[in-house]
Design an enzyme around this catalytic site. Structure first.
Site, PDB file in Angstrom:
ATOM      1  N   LYS A  78      47.312  51.779  47.284  1.00 19.42           N
ATOM      2  CA  LYS A  78      48.172  51.834  45.816  1.00 19.42           C
ATOM      3  C   LYS A  78      47.886  50.727  44.973  1.00 19.42           C
ATOM      4  O   LYS A  78      47.773  50.986  43.657  1.00 19.42           O
ATOM      5  CB  LYS A  78      49.683  51.886  46.422  1.00 19.42           C
ATOM      6  N   GLU A  81      44.135  52.437  37.086  1.00 20.46           N
ATOM      7  CA  GLU A  81      45.329  52.597  36.113  1.00 20.46           C
ATOM      8  C   GLU A  81      45.184  51.838  34.957  1.00 20.46           C
ATOM      9  O   GLU A  81      45.219  52.326  33.748  1.00 20.46           O
ATOM     10  CB  GLU A  81      46.700  52.818  36.777  1.00 20.46           C
TER      11      GLU A  81
END
Length: 487
Positions: free
Chosen positions: A188, A195
């Protein structure tokens, strides 16, 4: 009869993400108990459960009642702020839990904290999962991407729930067992690093189109809508087109132009760059995006620098660079530059995952990572399916850049990519993400680099030795002595 009234799973921590995930679980037919230290949040969640379809949510108002309301072996999801609040919540709940019960931390936690908690949980006979959850508030309610790592037994206890709750794509639910230890949190974290890179690259495309191309927000909205129908189709490109359309409630024009140019962050991008450095993995696009967030925070300094340098004679070059620009060609060039830069950014993230997997023995399946990111999460994009297939073709792929399909696309987009970066440089517009991606590509593809000179320098001042290209072994040369002799 008692077991009939028990919930299948519990969730503690009812901020918006927690509420939405709890309602998602209930919506899929799994009775859930919810708890929050501030009990008004429990009532708020129960009201929502009633209003959103009389969902099977049971509110509990103490750690004891919460834990005892869940069927054995108990599975409890925690969604609270990372760090000490997680430890405090675990302490409060574990007092009433039994061996074989499971704690699932769904926050953005540092992976080593998860590994510490796994050991602590094992001492009490408890199972532990660190589960990355991506998709924001909407994803939590309607289908996130889930990245659970830790106890495989714990995963199997809730696998049926997670597979129903996760986003659904054509090749399955966006969840898989990641691996042992803190692997779920680490994956993550890297997702968030990618991102950062994605968002930076999109902002640079916007900057060039707006300030060199002179495009209006209406035109930008249409361009990003069009891009979202092709190779750049993704959540971030889609929402960017929406952002350009929103009018300002407090004045004329669009809201995007009134937003202060200071970017916030929560730390996962920094962790990604730090881990890349620790593992000697080049991640320049992600690092550049982090640096840009730091620089964006220096608003007063930047305004002062603009004034000082203008007084020193620096002229604004955007106007001269934009004169005579072919808008249609510029738009297409920027599209190609954005796509090629994104490939480099994802390649860096995947290489970081592989390096950590090797160090920790996690045996990460990079194709599966790409697959579960195809839906629900912030970086979901159509080309993740092609990344998945690249790693299915070759699980040991050194880099996405050398996958035959991606390699062709990089070569085809090179000229446009270089034109955009060159134009931005001549206009004085910073495109650090695109520049870093291009430099990464150019460095990675060169069979010989000027590193030979750096090695010679290191050997001269530090006797660090060097290798030769024509014979084996380590060599040291008295460079200064020999140089003086030859004069």
């Amino acid at each position: 009869m008692e077991s009939v009234a028990l919930s299948r799973i519990g969730l503690a921590g009812l901020a918006v993400m927690g509420q939405n995930l709890a309602l998602n679980i209930a919506d899929k037919g799994f009775p859930i108990s919810v708890y929050n230290r501030t009990t008004s949040k429990v009532d708020e969640t129960l009201d929502r459960a009633s209003n959103e379809g009389k969902l099977p949510v049971a509110g509990q108002y103490s750690p004891r009642d919460f834990v005892l309301s869940i069927q054995r072996p108990r599975s409890v999801i925690i969604l609270v702020k990372a760090g000490a609040p997680v430890d405090q919540t675990i302490s409060a709940l574990s007092e009433y839990m039994e061996p074989g019960d499971c704690i699932i931390d769904g926050g953005n936690e540092w992976y080593q904290n998860t590994e510490r908690r796994i050991v602590e949980a094992e001492k009490k006979g408890l199972l532990y999962l660190g589960m990355g959850v991506s998709g924001g508030e909407e994803g939590a309610r309607n289908g996130p991407s889930l990245m659970p790592g830790g106890s495989f037994t714990a995963y199997n206890n809730v696998k049926d729930i997670l597979e129903k709750v996760a986003a659904q794509v054509e090749d399955g639910p966006c969840v898989t067992y990641i691996g042992e230890g803190g692997s779920g949190n680490f994956v993550k974290m890297v997702h968030n690093g990618i991102e950062y890179g994605d968002m930076q690259l999109i902002s640079e495309a916007y900057d060039v189109l707006k300030n060199v191309g002179g495009l209006s927000n209406d035109e930008l909205a249409e361009i990003f809508t069009e891009w979202n129908r092709g190779e750049l189709e993704s959540f971030l490109v889609e929402i960017t087109s929406d952002i350009f359309r929103v009018k300002d409630d407090y004045g004329d024009g669009e809201l995007v132009d009134k937003i202060l140019d200071k970017t916030g962050m929560k730390g996962t991008g920094k962790w990604t760059v730090q881990q890349a450095a620790e593992l000697s993995v080049a991640a320049p696009t992600i690092a550049a995006s982090l640096d840009c967030r730091y620089l964006s925070g220096l608003k007063d300094e930047r305004e002062n620098a603009a004034k000082v340098l203008e007084e020193a004679g620096l002229k604004e070059d955007i106007g001269s660079a934009s004169r005579g620009v072919d808008k249609k060609r510029l738009i297409d060039d920027v599209r190609q530059a954005l796509y090629a830069s994104k490939i480099c950014s994802y390649a860096q993230g995947m290489n970081l995952l592989r390096a950590k997997s090797l160090e920790k023995g996690w045996d990460l399946n990079l194709g599966e990572m790409a697959r579960i990111w195809k839906g629900g999460c912030i970086i979901r994009a159509v080309f993740l399916d092609r990344i998945k297939k690249a790693y299915q073709r070759n699980p040991n792929l050194a880099s996405l850049v050398v996958d035959p399909d991606f390699a062709k696309e990089m070569v085809q987009r090179q000229a446009a990519w270089r034109r955009v970066v060159g134009l931005a440089i001549s206009a004085g517009i910073s495109t650090p993400g695109m520049c870093a991606s291009l430099a990464y590509f150019d460095t990675y593809r060169r069979a010989r680099l000027p590193a030979n000179l750096v090695q010679a320098q290191r050997d001269l001042f530090g006797a660090h030795t060097y290798e030769r290209t024509d014979r084996p072994g380590a060599y040291h040369t008295e460079w200064t002595k020999l140089a003086r002799k030859s004069q």
